[in-house]
Scaffold this motif. Sequence first.
Motif, mmCIF file in Angstrom:
data_model
loop_
_atom_site.group_PDB
_atom_site.id
_atom_site.type_symbol
_atom_site.label_atom_id
_atom_site.label_comp_id
_atom_site.label_asym_id
_atom_site.label_seq_id
_atom_site.Cartn_x
_atom_site.Cartn_y
_atom_site.Cartn_z
ATOM 1 N N ARG A 2 0.840 -1.206 0.000
ATOM 2 C CA ARG A 2 0.000 0.000 0.000
ATOM 3 C C ARG A 2 0.873 1.254 0.000
ATOM 4 N NH1 ARG A 2 -4.565 0.072 4.455
ATOM 5 N NH2 ARG A 2 -2.802 0.598 5.788
ATOM 6 N N ARG A 5 -15.079 13.547 1.407
ATOM 7 C CA ARG A 5 -13.679 13.293 1.724
ATOM 8 C C ARG A 5 -12.820 13.172 0.471
ATOM 9 N NH1 ARG A 5 -10.983 8.506 1.403
ATOM 10 N NH2 ARG A 5 -9.129 8.288 2.694
ATOM 11 N N LYS A 8 -2.946 6.607 1.343
ATOM 12 C CA LYS A 8 -2.943 6.930 2.774
ATOM 13 C C LYS A 8 -2.057 8.163 2.939
ATOM 14 C CE LYS A 8 -3.264 4.234 7.022
ATOM 15 N NZ LYS A 8 -4.725 4.175 7.228
ATOM 16 N N TYR A 19 -6.996 13.481 5.363
ATOM 17 C CA TYR A 19 -7.394 13.757 6.750
ATOM 18 C C TYR A 19 -7.674 15.238 6.952
ATOM 19 C CZ TYR A 19 -6.977 8.985 8.159
ATOM 20 O OH TYR A 19 -7.217 7.645 8.282
ATOM 21 N N GLU A 77 -16.726 5.112 3.260
ATOM 22 C CA GLU A 77 -16.041 4.547 4.430
ATOM 23 C C GLU A 77 -16.154 5.498 5.608
ATOM 24 O OE1 GLU A 77 -11.740 4.599 4.528
ATOM 25 O OE2 GLU A 77 -11.704 5.704 2.649
ATOM 26 N N GLY A 93 -14.242 7.572 8.929
ATOM 27 C CA GLY A 93 -12.996 8.286 9.204
ATOM 28 C C GLY A 93 -11.733 7.509 8.890
ATOM 29 N N ALA A 94 -11.332 6.595 9.753
ATOM 30 C CA ALA A 94 -10.129 5.809 9.501
ATOM 31 C C ALA A 94 -10.467 4.323 9.500
ATOM 32 C CB ALA A 94 -9.072 6.121 10.545
ATOM 33 N N LEU A 111 -10.142 4.000 0.892
ATOM 34 C CA LEU A 111 -8.838 3.480 1.301
ATOM 35 C C LEU A 111 -8.920 1.951 1.394
ATOM 36 C CD1 LEU A 111 -6.562 2.761 3.604
ATOM 37 C CD2 LEU A 111 -6.092 4.767 2.217
ATOM 38 N N GLY A 140 -8.354 -0.942 3.049
ATOM 39 C CA GLY A 140 -7.905 -1.366 4.376
ATOM 40 C C GLY A 140 -7.418 -2.806 4.394
ATOM 41 N N ILE A 141 -6.386 -3.040 5.190
ATOM 42 C CA ILE A 141 -5.855 -4.396 5.344
ATOM 43 C C ILE A 141 -6.797 -5.208 6.227
ATOM 44 C CG2 ILE A 141 -3.883 -5.703 6.259
ATOM 45 C CD1 ILE A 141 -2.217 -3.100 5.380
ATOM 46 N N THR A 142 -7.394 -4.548 7.212
ATOM 47 C CA THR A 142 -8.385 -5.233 8.046
ATOM 48 C C THR A 142 -9.602 -5.590 7.189
ATOM 49 O OG1 THR A 142 -7.664 -3.638 9.714
ATOM 50 C CG2 THR A 142 -9.421 -5.153 10.347
ATOM 51 N N THR A 174 -6.979 -0.978 11.609
ATOM 52 C CA THR A 174 -5.918 -1.467 12.485
ATOM 53 C C THR A 174 -6.109 -1.046 13.945
ATOM 54 O OG1 THR A 174 -4.349 -1.531 10.681
ATOM 55 C CG2 THR A 174 -3.407 -1.335 12.874
HETATM 56 C C1 LIG Z 1 -5.822 3.385 7.425
HETATM 57 C C2 LIG Z 1 -7.207 3.641 6.987
HETATM 58 C C3 LIG Z 1 -8.211 2.660 7.017
HETATM 59 C C4 LIG Z 1 -8.017 1.280 7.602
HETATM 60 O O1 LIG Z 1 -6.998 0.537 7.025
HETATM 61 P P1 LIG Z 1 -6.338 -0.672 7.807
HETATM 62 O O2 LIG Z 1 -5.241 -1.122 6.893
HETATM 63 O O3 LIG Z 1 -7.388 -1.713 7.986
HETATM 64 O O4 LIG Z 1 -5.851 -0.140 9.110
HETATM 65 C C5 LIG Z 1 -9.465 2.979 6.504
HETATM 66 N N1 LIG Z 1 -9.719 4.212 6.040
HETATM 67 C C6 LIG Z 1 -8.796 5.194 6.034
HETATM 68 C C7 LIG Z 1 -9.146 6.532 5.513
HETATM 69 C C8 LIG Z 1 -7.513 4.943 6.517
HETATM 70 O O5 LIG Z 1 -6.597 5.930 6.519
#
Ligand SMILES: *Cc1c(COP(=O)(O)O)cnc(C)c1O
Length: 353
Positions: free
Chosen positions: A92, A184, A194, A199, A230, A232-233, A254, A256-258, A300
């Motif tokens: 990523r 966003r 990322k 943000y 999605e 926020g994070a 984004l 996400g790895i999760t 994460t």
């Molecule tokens: C980091 C992030 C995620 C989650 O990603 P993971 O790899 O699962 O931690 C989701 N959305 C945004 C905007 C992120 O910055």
Amino acid sequence: MQIKIEKTLTPKQKPDFKNLGFGKIFTDHMFMMNYTEGEGWHDARVVPYQDLTLSPACMVFHYGQEMFEGLKAYKGVDGKVRLFRPDMNAKRTNSSNERLCIPQLPEEDFVEAVKSVVDVDRDWIPTEPGTSLYVRPFIIATDDFLGVAPSKTYLFIIILSPSGAYYASGLAPVGIWIEDEYVRAVRGGIGYAKTGGNYAASLAAQVKAHDDGYSQVLWLDGVDRKYIEEVGAMNIFFKINGKIVTPVLNGSILPGITRNSVINLCKSWGMEVEERKISVEELLEAQTSGALEEVFGTGTAAVISPVGKLRYKNDVMIINNNEIGPVSNKLYNTITGLQNGTLKDEFGWTVTL
Ligand SMILES: *Cc1c(COP(=O)(O)O)cnc(C)c1O
């Protein structure tokens, strides 16, 4: 990659590992590596944690050319230190780098860099349930030049921060604000990278949601403001009529790895998983008909974050009686079990050091 290790002569007092919070305490060391055009990445080193000295003209301060990552190191009951899918963070990183005109970083060097600094500071990894060492790799553009162009020099840095359990008292459902005014990211923009810019774009809505008593913002697509993107994070999942549904990666979300881990786990359990467009209207209808069984965020920091309440304009949806659903719970237990080594890792996701 040769990594020079310079250990601190003045180690810090360790914090109270039972009271860490998130992102305020930093360890004794950091990783650094420079990039210079023509020379490539060079001078990989682990050094004492320290402030940076940069020119005020440094490009990152003006045009935001930077990227970051986030992963965690866990110390298991067996005393081993594990990383969760760091190769995915490496991949990523290069996807973000490509979009932001930052030079590529060899994936194996990224993973080696994380391992080297975590190893030096392994005594900083907390062991209380739910705690971990947060790992924050980032790259900044360092040319001192006010022209708008990709920088010719960069710094790759990794800092480490012991972090407390995300949920002080079990998995608590959160309230989420579906934002219908600000957006966003848009397709073609930098939503899938990322990077700090995403943000910066998110803060105003977050403040608004907080003022209204909601902990996070759920973004809609930037064109029609109709389809779910999605949180926020975190990425977002719905269980509708027994199926797991999550917005398809469209360039503004984004990856996400999760998110990826949750999709793989649910499929391995024989559940149907759909990655597709999902509109707010569909969500409201599913809620009204009783088809909406669970909503949860993935990332994460929290791993799985059950959503108990969703607000959209004048509608407030209460999900699953504001309680944690069985799928959210099983996902949380499975992923944290893999991370702390109490479950057998059949996917080959963990890296031990
Ligand atoms: C980091 C992030 C995620 C989650 O990603 P993971 O790899 O699962 O931690 C989701 N959305 C945004 C905007 C992120 O910055």
